[in-house]
Motif scaffolding. Structure first.
Motif, PDB file in Angstrom:
ATOM      1  N   ASP A 182     -27.703 -34.705  -0.215  1.00 42.14           N
ATOM      2  CA  ASP A 182     -27.028 -33.899   0.814  1.00 42.14           C
ATOM      3  C   ASP A 182     -25.511 -34.100   0.747  1.00 42.14           C
ATOM      4  O   ASP A 182     -24.740 -33.148   0.862  1.00 42.14           O
ATOM      5  N   ASP A 183     -25.101 -35.367   0.543  1.00 35.72           N
ATOM      6  CA  ASP A 183     -23.664 -35.652   0.489  1.00 35.72           C
ATOM      7  C   ASP A 183     -22.995 -34.981  -0.719  1.00 35.72           C
ATOM      8  O   ASP A 183     -21.865 -34.514  -0.633  1.00 35.72           O
ATOM      9  N   ARG A 184     -23.728 -34.939  -1.830  1.00 33.56           N
ATOM     10  CA  ARG A 184     -23.121 -34.326  -3.026  1.00 33.56           C
ATOM     11  C   ARG A 184     -22.965 -32.813  -2.853  1.00 33.56           C
ATOM     12  O   ARG A 184     -21.983 -32.232  -3.307  1.00 33.56           O
ATOM     13  N   VAL A 185     -23.915 -32.174  -2.190  1.00 29.58           N
ATOM     14  CA  VAL A 185     -23.763 -30.740  -1.908  1.00 29.58           C
ATOM     15  C   VAL A 185     -22.582 -30.525  -0.971  1.00 29.58           C
ATOM     16  O   VAL A 185     -21.812 -29.574  -1.133  1.00 29.58           O
ATOM     17  N   LYS A 186     -22.444 -31.428  -0.003  1.00 29.88           N
ATOM     18  CA  LYS A 186     -21.348 -31.319   0.952  1.00 29.88           C
ATOM     19  C   LYS A 186     -20.006 -31.323   0.213  1.00 29.88           C
ATOM     20  O   LYS A 186     -19.134 -30.489   0.471  1.00 29.88           O
ATOM     21  N   GLY A 187     -19.862 -32.236  -0.721  1.00 33.32           N
ATOM     22  CA  GLY A 187     -18.634 -32.311  -1.524  1.00 33.32           C
ATOM     23  C   GLY A 187     -18.418 -31.040  -2.329  1.00 33.32           C
ATOM     24  O   GLY A 187     -17.286 -30.540  -2.433  1.00 33.32           O
ATOM     25  N   PHE A 188     -19.511 -30.491  -2.885  1.00 39.79           N
ATOM     26  CA  PHE A 188     -19.431 -29.252  -3.660  1.00 39.79           C
ATOM     27  C   PHE A 188     -18.942 -28.107  -2.776  1.00 39.79           C
ATOM     28  O   PHE A 188     -18.046 -27.344  -3.151  1.00 39.79           O
ATOM     29  N   ILE A 189     -19.538 -28.022  -1.568  1.00 42.51           N
ATOM     30  CA  ILE A 189     -19.173 -26.934  -0.649  1.00 42.51           C
ATOM     31  C   ILE A 189     -17.713 -27.076  -0.204  1.00 42.51           C
ATOM     32  O   ILE A 189     -16.956 -26.106  -0.192  1.00 42.51           O
ATOM     33  N   GLU A 190     -17.318 -28.315   0.112  1.00 42.24           N
ATOM     34  CA  GLU A 190     -15.930 -28.541   0.538  1.00 42.24           C
ATOM     35  C   GLU A 190     -14.940 -28.129  -0.547  1.00 42.24           C
ATOM     36  O   GLU A 190     -13.903 -27.526  -0.263  1.00 42.24           O
ATOM     37  N   ALA A 191     -15.281 -28.446  -1.793  1.00 38.09           N
ATOM     38  CA  ALA A 191     -14.336 -28.159  -2.893  1.00 38.09           C
ATOM     39  C   ALA A 191     -14.233 -26.669  -3.211  1.00 38.09           C
ATOM     40  O   ALA A 191     -13.213 -26.203  -3.719  1.00 38.09           O
ATOM     41  N   THR A 192     -15.290 -25.913  -2.908  1.00 36.42           N
ATOM     42  CA  THR A 192     -15.289 -24.495  -3.281  1.00 36.42           C
ATOM     43  C   THR A 192     -14.997 -23.566  -2.098  1.00 36.42           C
ATOM     44  O   THR A 192     -14.760 -22.368  -2.296  1.00 36.42           O
ATOM     45  N   ALA A 193     -15.019 -24.147  -0.855  1.00 34.98           N
ATOM     46  CA  ALA A 193     -15.004 -23.339   0.373  1.00 34.98           C
ATOM     47  C   ALA A 193     -13.912 -22.271   0.402  1.00 34.98           C
ATOM     48  O   ALA A 193     -14.193 -21.094   0.614  1.00 34.98           O
ATOM     49  N   ASP A 194     -12.686 -22.653   0.196  1.00 34.67           N
ATOM     50  CA  ASP A 194     -11.593 -21.679   0.350  1.00 34.67           C
ATOM     51  C   ASP A 194     -11.074 -21.200  -1.002  1.00 34.67           C
ATOM     52  O   ASP A 194      -9.937 -20.767  -1.129  1.00 34.67           O
ATOM     53  N   LYS A 195     -11.932 -21.305  -2.024  1.00 34.96           N
ATOM     54  CA  LYS A 195     -11.496 -20.889  -3.372  1.00 34.96           C
ATOM     55  C   LYS A 195     -12.114 -19.533  -3.737  1.00 34.96           C
ATOM     56  O   LYS A 195     -13.171 -19.164  -3.219  1.00 34.96           O
ATOM     57  N   ASP A 196     -11.459 -18.848  -4.634  1.00 32.01           N
ATOM     58  CA  ASP A 196     -11.915 -17.535  -5.075  1.00 32.01           C
ATOM     59  C   ASP A 196     -12.982 -17.688  -6.173  1.00 32.01           C
ATOM     60  O   ASP A 196     -12.742 -17.383  -7.341  1.00 32.01           O
ATOM     61  N   VAL A 197     -14.142 -18.219  -5.802  1.00 27.35           N
ATOM     62  CA  VAL A 197     -15.235 -18.415  -6.765  1.00 27.35           C
ATOM     63  C   VAL A 197     -16.560 -18.015  -6.133  1.00 27.35           C
ATOM     64  O   VAL A 197     -16.730 -18.092  -4.915  1.00 27.35           O
ATOM     65  N   GLN A 198     -17.477 -17.610  -7.004  1.00 28.50           N
ATOM     66  CA  GLN A 198     -18.851 -17.373  -6.539  1.00 28.50           C
ATOM     67  C   GLN A 198     -19.639 -18.660  -6.688  1.00 28.50           C
ATOM     68  O   GLN A 198     -19.502 -19.355  -7.700  1.00 28.50           O
ATOM     69  N   THR A 199     -20.485 -18.961  -5.708  1.00 26.16           N
ATOM     70  CA  THR A 199     -21.300 -20.181  -5.817  1.00 26.16           C
ATOM     71  C   THR A 199     -22.758 -19.886  -5.458  1.00 26.16           C
ATOM     72  O   THR A 199     -23.053 -18.978  -4.679  1.00 26.16           O
ATOM     73  N   HIS A 200     -23.644 -20.668  -6.060  1.00 23.77           N
ATOM     74  CA  HIS A 200     -25.074 -20.608  -5.779  1.00 23.77           C
ATOM     75  C   HIS A 200     -25.580 -22.040  -5.723  1.00 23.77           C
ATOM     76  O   HIS A 200     -25.146 -22.875  -6.515  1.00 23.77           O
ATOM     77  N   ILE A 201     -26.506 -22.313  -4.805  1.00 20.33           N
ATOM     78  CA  ILE A 201     -27.053 -23.672  -4.705  1.00 20.33           C
ATOM     79  C   ILE A 201     -28.553 -23.615  -4.975  1.00 20.33           C
ATOM     80  O   ILE A 201     -29.272 -22.830  -4.354  1.00 20.33           O
ATOM     81  N   VAL A 202     -29.020 -24.421  -5.928  1.00 18.52           N
ATOM     82  CA  VAL A 202     -30.430 -24.432  -6.313  1.00 18.52           C
ATOM     83  C   VAL A 202     -30.934 -25.870  -6.229  1.00 18.52           C
ATOM     84  O   VAL A 202     -30.297 -26.780  -6.759  1.00 18.52           O
ATOM     85  N   GLU A 203     -32.068 -26.082  -5.568  1.00 24.31           N
ATOM     86  CA  GLU A 203     -32.613 -27.440  -5.449  1.00 24.31           C
ATOM     87  C   GLU A 203     -33.318 -27.832  -6.748  1.00 24.31           C
ATOM     88  O   GLU A 203     -33.999 -27.010  -7.367  1.00 24.31           O
ATOM     89  N   CYS A 204     -33.175 -29.087  -7.121  1.00 23.84           N
ATOM     90  CA  CYS A 204     -33.730 -29.552  -8.394  1.00 23.84           C
ATOM     91  C   CYS A 204     -34.007 -31.054  -8.309  1.00 23.84           C
ATOM     92  O   CYS A 204     -33.135 -31.819  -7.928  1.00 23.84           O
ATOM     93  N   PRO A 205     -35.231 -31.483  -8.652  1.00 20.92           N
ATOM     94  CA  PRO A 205     -35.500 -32.929  -8.638  1.00 20.92           C
ATOM     95  C   PRO A 205     -34.722 -33.635  -9.750  1.00 20.92           C
ATOM     96  O   PRO A 205     -34.117 -32.969 -10.593  1.00 20.92           O
TER      97      PRO A 205
END
Lengths: 325, 325
Positions: B188-211
């Protein structure tokens, strides 16, 4: 928590009878057995293992001595040993020796004081006299320590022969064998298989000594590809060395497998993670660990061994570093 | 071998005095101490650890519970724990839990009976009530079990932010985050960091769960590359997932890093063995293991902890799966 006195009281027998029952030593009547079992169940009594190991002079700890758990071969071996040990009620004490005799001796001394029940040992040391006077059973795994210690190994000569024959069948004509340390039995056996497979064939061969570590293998692979620019095949004595050669070859612009084919030895999981996947002679690492553990537990529990030296077959796994015929 | 009676006789004191000396309990005169020390040295006496653990109710065994030692993160952790433990005279009992609560409980029960001195636990279980009543000290490593148990973790949010920022700086515009299991704190923390880093940037993002396993990651990576053919970056929550994505991408003809850039998380040795080498957010695995072991030994030896929760920084290692700026 219930103790042995509570069990004796509940079962209406003496503490000595419960003790004989728990340690499986001396006579206990059938009636007493039944009431002790009922008392243990009803009180949820767990015998204190340390106290028991004092009276039986034995714990259910097995020392596992490996050179370095971070070398990819050993976690898979440790896993097998632990799985089988646990199914017999034993647990594993992990010891990294760093291939140093002093560290092996230190662990043997520390653990023998704790009444460890036995050792499973994988040592790279060519001389290991410190195993001679150990008072508990030992099984050697992957390498022979001396002829009196039961041993589980792979058929390294045959494995190397199969791996080399595959390189030849795929058309390699000029092959380097990256051999393991001279004098180490398994490394010597693998070279022997390589030589047997190429002896009467129309191929050029070169033999280069190489330790099992990734960093050292990278440097040696680079030197090989400079010194022998015309080679079209590498037979490596370990997957780690083979993967180092793959990485170096790709970085130097050699195409694997079109331009250079590579076969490893070991069968660690890592081999399927690289691109292309590594063709390798796979040891049955899990089976070896399981055999060694069962043999050791038989020795600990005074059951005679039917076989003192077990050899496990290796198997060729064809992936992407050799060409399809 | 000399026993405690020999030491007492040689030192001209009673066995009880030697016992008080060995167990550091009760009064022993300075003169007696000196003659006991001299007797121990001259007889080369080694106290019997099992007998001592009965009187002190403690052994120098530490239980190390990991999900699976064959997952490349854990051998490196186990190595650090063992190195530091050995330097304090402790040894490690290795326990693979397979992420099953029953197996964790079984080991806790078995080892507590053997007077294990403490546990270092890495658990993926989201609920772990079986740690609440354990009578010996516990340190949680890599994951938080509950707030009362001292913990060593990586700064996962910050690490993920650094890794994602690097992808952005290298020009990635359409990024998939392969996140770890939902509900697992570090994932959860690593996704949080990913979201924070991309939030205000001009990029497309997708999140996929993976073991975290290689095989599962391969399947999911393949699906990602089919479902999102236009992506030019992957931020994976573990090196194993990142390496699976690298292998699948190469097999599907995508060039890494020209066409697709990949950043992993963990910093296992494997990352430098693949081609190209994996750019990753490296945890300081050895430091984490070492911290946890020192904290546990302090608790075992009744020294107060200065810090109850330690967070270790992660560090970006740039290799070949991202483009040089």
């Amino acid at each position: 928590m219930a103790n042995i006195k509570d069990v004796a009281k509940h079962a209406s027998v003496s503490v000595a009878t419960v003790s004989r029952f728990l340690n499986k030593k001396g006579y206990v009547s059938e009636a007493a057995k039944e009431s002790i079992e009922a008392a243990i169940a009803s009180l949820n009594y767990r015998p204190n293992q340390v106290a028991r190991s004092l009276s039986t002079k034995r714990t259910n700890l097995i020392g596992l001595i490996v050179p370095d758990i971070t070398n990819p071969f050993f976690p898979e071996l440790a896993r097998a040993v632990e799985d089988i040990a646990l199914s017999y009620g034993y647990t594993i004490v992990l010891c990294n020796s760093d291939e140093k005799a002093e560290k092996e001796e230190l662990y043997i001394n520390m653990l023998t004081q704790k009444y460890v029940a036995g050792f499973i040992v994988t040592t790279n040391l060519l001389k290991a006299p410190h195993y001679e006077d150990v008072s508990v059973p030992i099984v050697a795994l992957d390498r022979t320590i001396n002829l009196s210690i039961p041993t589980v190994t792979t058929d390294n000569v045959e494995g190397a022969r199969i791996g080399t024959a595959h390189l030849l069948a795929c058309g390699a004509k000029n092959i380097v064998c990256m051999r393991g340390p001279v004098g180490l039995g398994l490394a010597d056996d693998r070279v022997k298989g390589f030589i047997e497979a190429t002896a009467d064939k129309d191929v050029q061969t070169h033999i280069v000594e190489c330790p099992f570590s990734f960093e050292a293998s990278e440097k040696i692979a680079e030197k090989i590809l400079i010194d022998y620019p015309d080679i079209d095949g590498i037979f490596a004595s370990s997957d780690t060395s083979a993967i180092a050669a793959l990485k170096v070859a790709q970085a130097m612009g050699r195409h694997v497998p079109n331009d250079l084919q590579i076969v490893g030895f070991d069968g660690v999981q890592l081999g399927k993670m690289v691109s292309p996947g590594l063709t390798t002679v796979a040891q049955d690492i899990y089976k070896m660990g399981a055999y060694a553990t069962r043999m050791l537990i038989k020795m600990i529990e005074d059951t005679s061994l039917t076989e003192k030296n077990v050899t496990v077959s290796a198997e060729l796994i064809v992936r992407g570093t050799t060409r399809k015929d």
